[in-house]
Each structure stands twice: as C-alpha cells, then as structure tokens.
Design an enzyme around this catalytic site. Structure first.
Site, mmCIF file in Angstrom:
data_model
loop_
_atom_site.group_PDB
_atom_site.id
_atom_site.type_symbol
_atom_site.label_atom_id
_atom_site.label_comp_id
_atom_site.label_asym_id
_atom_site.label_seq_id
_atom_site.Cartn_x
_atom_site.Cartn_y
_atom_site.Cartn_z
ATOM 1 N N LYS A 194 14.226 1.327 -4.672
ATOM 2 C CA LYS A 194 14.063 2.454 -5.639
ATOM 3 C C LYS A 194 15.292 3.321 -5.310
ATOM 4 O O LYS A 194 15.686 4.118 -6.049
ATOM 5 C CB LYS A 194 12.924 2.835 -5.214
ATOM 6 C CG LYS A 194 11.599 2.565 -6.193
ATOM 7 C CD LYS A 194 10.503 3.704 -5.958
ATOM 8 C CE LYS A 194 9.208 2.973 -6.330
ATOM 9 N NZ LYS A 194 8.118 3.799 -5.912
ATOM 10 N N GLU A 248 3.783 4.651 -5.798
ATOM 11 C CA GLU A 248 4.190 6.237 -5.516
ATOM 12 C C GLU A 248 4.979 6.631 -6.579
ATOM 13 O O GLU A 248 6.054 5.892 -7.057
ATOM 14 C CB GLU A 248 4.984 6.156 -4.123
ATOM 15 C CG GLU A 248 5.419 7.902 -3.966
ATOM 16 C CD GLU A 248 6.338 8.099 -3.018
ATOM 17 O OE1 GLU A 248 6.986 6.946 -2.526
ATOM 18 O OE2 GLU A 248 6.513 8.968 -2.513
ATOM 19 N N ARG A 286 7.733 -9.369 -0.803
ATOM 20 C CA ARG A 286 8.298 -8.705 -2.024
ATOM 21 C C ARG A 286 9.352 -9.542 -2.635
ATOM 22 O O ARG A 286 9.681 -10.664 -2.095
ATOM 23 C CB ARG A 286 8.757 -7.283 -1.512
ATOM 24 C CG ARG A 286 9.814 -7.575 -0.500
ATOM 25 C CD ARG A 286 10.287 -6.144 -0.123
ATOM 26 N NE ARG A 286 9.791 -4.890 -1.010
ATOM 27 C CZ ARG A 286 9.592 -3.695 -0.674
ATOM 28 N NH1 ARG A 286 9.670 -3.472 0.704
ATOM 29 N NH2 ARG A 286 9.235 -2.719 -1.243
#
Length: 558
Positions: A272, A37, A262
């Site tokens: 983020k 994204e 992850r």
RNA sequence: UGGGGUGUCGUCAAGCGGUAAGACACAAGCCUUUGGAGCUUGCAUUCCCAGGUUCGAAUCCUGGCACCCCAGCCA
C-alpha cells in the site's frame, strides 16, 4: 455469494476447517471476517483474502463479517472505508448488516485492559519510545523490564484513567502487557497495548485520546464477533502467541488463527505504501488508474468481478512465499471475455486503401456473427465501400519470412468481404506511405473464392465512410521488470516504471456502431484484444476505449 | 549466531507410506474467413541435499543447506 463450483476445494485452510467441523471444535457455525485497515485502496492481494474469507463462509454455511481495523486515526480516512465497501461489493460479496469497526469495541477493549491491570498483567509505562526500544533487547539478547513494571494495581488503574482523560501529551505514557522480557518471541516482551494520540478519529471523533494497538485490538475484535477462523497472512504467525495470551488471560472466546502467504504478482507492486507513492508522485492518475493492481484500477481497466474470482481460485492458497505470473490473471479475463465479448473490427493505426476497380458510389453489407463462440449473440451487417482503412501493420513492402498479410505479392482476404491485391503504393513527398491502391476480386464475395483458391492472410478493415474516429488507450504492465522491488540492478521501483505502460492512439477508425457503445461495455477488437468503453471519458461523437488485455499473438512472438 | 515459518516442473499448486494431479507459460502439430478460439501431443524416472527406517518414502526419522518474517507508541 453463491457457490456454483462443483469441485471441492482442498487447500490446507479448508482442510483445517473441515477437521474442526468434524471434531466439533466450534459449537456454532463457521464465522470468518475480512479485516482491512481503511488507510488505502484494496488491491488484488486483498481480493485473494476476500475470496478466501467470504468463499469459505459460503461453502461451509457460515457468515463473513466486514470489519475495519481502524485503530490508527492518523492514517485512516472515510474515503478509504467507502472505497473498500464498494470494492468488496463489486467483487460480488455481501456482508449483509455485519459491517463492523474495531472502533465499535473501544469501550469494551478499555474494560478488558482494566481487567488485565486488575490481574497484574498490564502496567502503565513512562518510558519513551526510544527507551522502550533499548529495553526490548535484540533478536539474540533478552530485554530488560521497565522500571515501571511493578507499579501497584491501583496506581496503574489511576494512571490509565488519566491517560484516557487526556492529561498527558502524545507519547507520554503507554499501557503495556506484562508478559516476558526474555521471551525469544519479541512480541511477548511487554508489548504496548495503548498509546496516547490526540487525534480525531473518522468514527469516534474526539472521544478518545488513547488508541489500542493493532495487536491488542485485533484478536479481541475477532473474539467479540465470535469469529471461529481468523485467517491472516504469514507475518502474523509469531503474533499468534500474543493473541493467545490475551484471550486466555481474558477468558473469552478463542478463534483459531490460520496464516497463509500473501499474493505477489510479476510486473507490479502490492504494498500500500508503494501504491500510495505512485499516486502521490502522479506516476499514475490515481488509485483507480487502469494500470494499478487495485480493485478499482482493475475495474477501471475492464476486468470483471468474475475474472478476479476465477484468478483467486486458480492461484490457490498455501504457506510458501510465491510470485504468481501476471499471465495467469490475463488468461482469466481472456477466457471469460472470449465467450462474452461481441467482436468488432477496429483499425488502430490506419492506412488508407482505395479499391481502384470498385464502383465509386457503391456500398454493400456483409453479415457476420457477433461472437463465433456464442451464436446466440446474433449477427450484424458490416458496411463496405471503395475507400477503406486497414492496419498499417498489415502491409509490408519487404515482408519478413512467414509474413502472410498484404505485400506486393501476397493476396489477402478482407475479413467477410473480398480478396484484394496490391496495385500501387502511394507516397507523400517525404517517401512516407500514405495510401495503397488495390484491386478486389468480385468473384470472392463474402471472402470465399469461387475457383477455390486459398489465401494465407485474413485482415480486418473499416469502411472509411462508415467509420467513427476513436481514441484507444493501450495499457501494458506498469513496470518493465518482473520484480520491481528487486533493486539489485541499481534501479529502484520508480526507475523501472514501464514508459510504454500507456500508449494513447488518437486516430483510430472503428465500425460506426461503436460510437453508440454503452460506457463500461466490453468488445473484442478482432485480432487486437479486449477493450472497454471508457466509463469516464467516452462520448458518442468521440468514443474512448481502454485495452483490457491483448489477444494471444502467435506471430508477434516470433 | 534467538524465535517463527517455508522448500514438489519456468510460475502457481495437488499429493497425507503404494510408486508425481491440474492451471499458466513454453514447444510441436492439426484446424481456422480473428497468426484469436478450439483440438492433439510433449513438458519433474523425480520432489533442497545427505544419510536412515520400510517390501515400498515427495510423504516417516536424523543431520545439513537455502529462502522468508520478527527488534513501530504501524497494521
């Protein structure tokens, strides 16, 4: 990316793909995708995913797309798509002409939605966000169906069209899938497919005022692109039944989704949101601050693409939650640079040394290998004279045991040059040591004693007259805790920022040639570590170096 | 106490019923004109726990326990 690794990787994802190939599950070749994204910069966790997706495509003769999942115009920006493209390319991967956007599929998605409405599988809902939450139920209690759940197909179609036409304000209505409000999987309790958002999109501009939710867009985007293996992280595991439901109802190509854990790394944060916070609060200079775990930060720090790829390979891929020690990453860049970086002598915290028995005007040059690990890198001449600088740490008046650098009694070797011995310590009025007077032994020319005597310590040096002043920035972990997100000690992650994560040394003395070193090139400063010529701030008259990683130091550890 | 996952060395991670790879870290030693690099050696008699099946189990079965994720009109 060429795969020149001869060992066959056997992680569970590649195993699954091999089985799929052998069973002929997918008639055409392997297709993967990296779907970021564009709402922030890529970090090393993304690098793991990039290496996985592009790596797998290359190994199995397939292709990997770059697709931006740009379904939320309020958070996404062109700046981010530009940075992402730069980072993926820098890592060494090529998506060729396959640069896609979920927003490319907005029209198709709209038609798909109409199809579900037609089938009685989606409806326009007038509930507010709060009401939807209330109706959803809890983890242990089933939800209740929306009172708008049974509108007619025609009414739904009309209302959906009016949503698209912009007749309603933000949040006024939604389009929802009609699945099962009693499902133990919350994702299946009539999830929202479209929300009204009067926002300008970085690609489609004002064309749309309804935007698909990620869950509605993602699976169909993969399907449209013919992705065979949709590799994603663990938290999407219980979204898979929803994606399966959409695909099945639509009767379109069905990718196989595989989830992996992850990446988490010690002494840093990966979310983020938190990274953005560090930037906003100016705790770091930007997304590309050399201490950031972002790809751009690592690049700015001096890491090479190869080192990141090596890291991705070493940490592997599996499903269990894990936290990788930062030392693995550090070892990757050390291992590579050990073979690649020319050596040079640099005195970071200078202490002046006068060789009292060396002729005043004399200068001589000593030859040395640029890289003892790779003789093909040639040799160079290092100038030597009466007035030198050595590292302050390399002299001790009251040495701890085991110290074998210069002391009032220890003779040491100046690398490549001569053995020296202390004669006198010179102090200023406040008692601070300002220089050392030493004697050198002419019979140790080149650093070898004619009488065969040995010396324990070899230290580096720079001839004062032949040096260049430089600024050196020593970087260290951004946080002083292994897991900065763990606030059980009462310190949140801002409170555990390492105050010494960047130490700037402004009076360093380097070999003169370093003034001409090309921006972005890398060197090993003997006995210190690997350094990058700062790509932004370095100037020939005032070179600036960034420490990429220190050398291992068996002495400091004691 | 619903659903979905995961538990193998300090940290990652192989292992797929035949008797615990490798990497990082750590330790010891050798070597060394970088206390770097390199080399050698050591580092899980045991795989979350407890039972069971089997000649044989980290791998299969049963039952526990622990941890992670999910109640955004974020992705």
């Amino acid at each position: 990316m060429e795969n020149n690794d001869s060992t066959v990787k056997t992680d569970f994802i590649r195993e699954i793909i091999r089985e799929d190939i052998n069973s002929g599950r997918f008639s055409s070749g392997i297709m993967t995708r990296f779907p970021p994204e564009p709402n922030g910069y890529l970090h090393i966790g993304h690098a793991k995913s990039i290496c996985l997706n592009f790596g797998i495509a290359a190994e199995f003769g397939g292709k990997c797309n770059l697709r931006f999942d740009d379904t939320n115009p309020t958070k996404e920006e062109q700046e981010y798509v530009d940075s992402i493209k730069e980072d993926v390319r820098w890592l060494g991967f090529d998506w060729e002409e396959r640069e896609y956007y979920a927003s490319d599929y907005f029209d198709q998605l709209y038609q798909y939605a109409r199809k579900l409405i037609d089938k009685g599988k989606a409806f326009v809902c007038d509930l507010t966000a709060d009401q939807i939450r209330d109706f959803r139920g809890t983890l242990t209690q089933p939800g209740k169906g929306s009172p708008y759940r049974n509108r007619s197909v025609d009414e739904n179609l009309a209302l959906f069209e009016r949503m698209r036409q912009g007749e309603y304000p933000d949040g006024f209505r939604t389009l929802r899938a009609k699945i099962d409000m009693a499902s133990p999987n919350l994702n299946l309790r009539d999830p929202v497919m479209y929300r009204i958002l009067h926002a300008s999109h970085h690609r489609t501009g004002e064309k749309w005022c309804i935007y698909p939710m990620y869950d509605w867009a993602h699976g169909q985007s993969d399907s449209i692109e013919g992705i065979t293996h949709s590799i994603c992280t663990l938290e999407f595991e219980d979204h898979r039944p929803l994606y399966d439901w959409f695909i099945t109802e639509l009767g379109i190509h069905h990718p196989r989704q595989i989830e992996f854990a992850r990446l988490a790394l010690t002494y840093t944060v990966m979310s983020k949101r938190k990274l953005l916070e560090l930037v906003k609060r100016k705790i770091v200079s930007g997304w590309d601050d050399p201490r950031m775990p972002t790809i751009s930060g690592l690049r700015r720090r001096g890491f090479t693409p190869e080192s990141i790829r090596l890291f991705a390979e070493r940490i592997g891929v599996a499903k269990r939650d894990s936290m990788v020690e930062i030392s693995v990453l550090e070892d990757c860049i050390r291992e590579l640079l050990n073979k690649q970086a020319p050596r040079v002598m640099a005195v970071l915290r200078p202490l002046k040394v006068v060789l009292v028995n060396y002729p005043d005007e004399k200068t001589e040059e000593f030859e040395t290998d640029n890289n003892p690990e790779d003789l093909s890198m040639g040799k160079r001449l290092v100038p030597f004279s009466k007035l030198l600088y050595i590292e302050r740490e390399d002299f001790s008046e009251n040495p701890p045991k085991g110290y074998f650098r210069l002391t009032p009694t220890n003779e040491v070797r100046l690398k490549h040059a001569y053995f020296i011995r202390l004669k006198e310590v010179v102090r200023d009025g406040s008692g601070e040591i300002v220089e050392l007077h030493c004697t050198y032994d002419p019979d140790t020319h080149g650093g070898e004693a004619k009488d065969g005597r040995k010396v324990k310590g070899t230290i580096h040096w720079v001839s004062a007259a032949h040096s260049v002043d430089a600024e050196v920035r020593l970087y260290d972990h951004l946080f002083s805790k292994e897991d900065p997100e763990d606030d059980s000690d009462g310190r949140d992650f801002f409170g555990s920022v390492n105050p010494d994560s960047m130490i700037t040394l402004k009076e360093c003395k380097l070999e003169k040639s370093m003034g001409q070193a090309a921006k972005g090139s890398r060197f090993q400063f003997l006995r210190h570590g690997y350094f990058l010529v700062d790509p932004v701030d370095s100037k020939p008259e005032r070179p600036v170096f960034d420490r990429i990683v220190s050398l291992k130091d068996a002495w400091k550890k004691k």
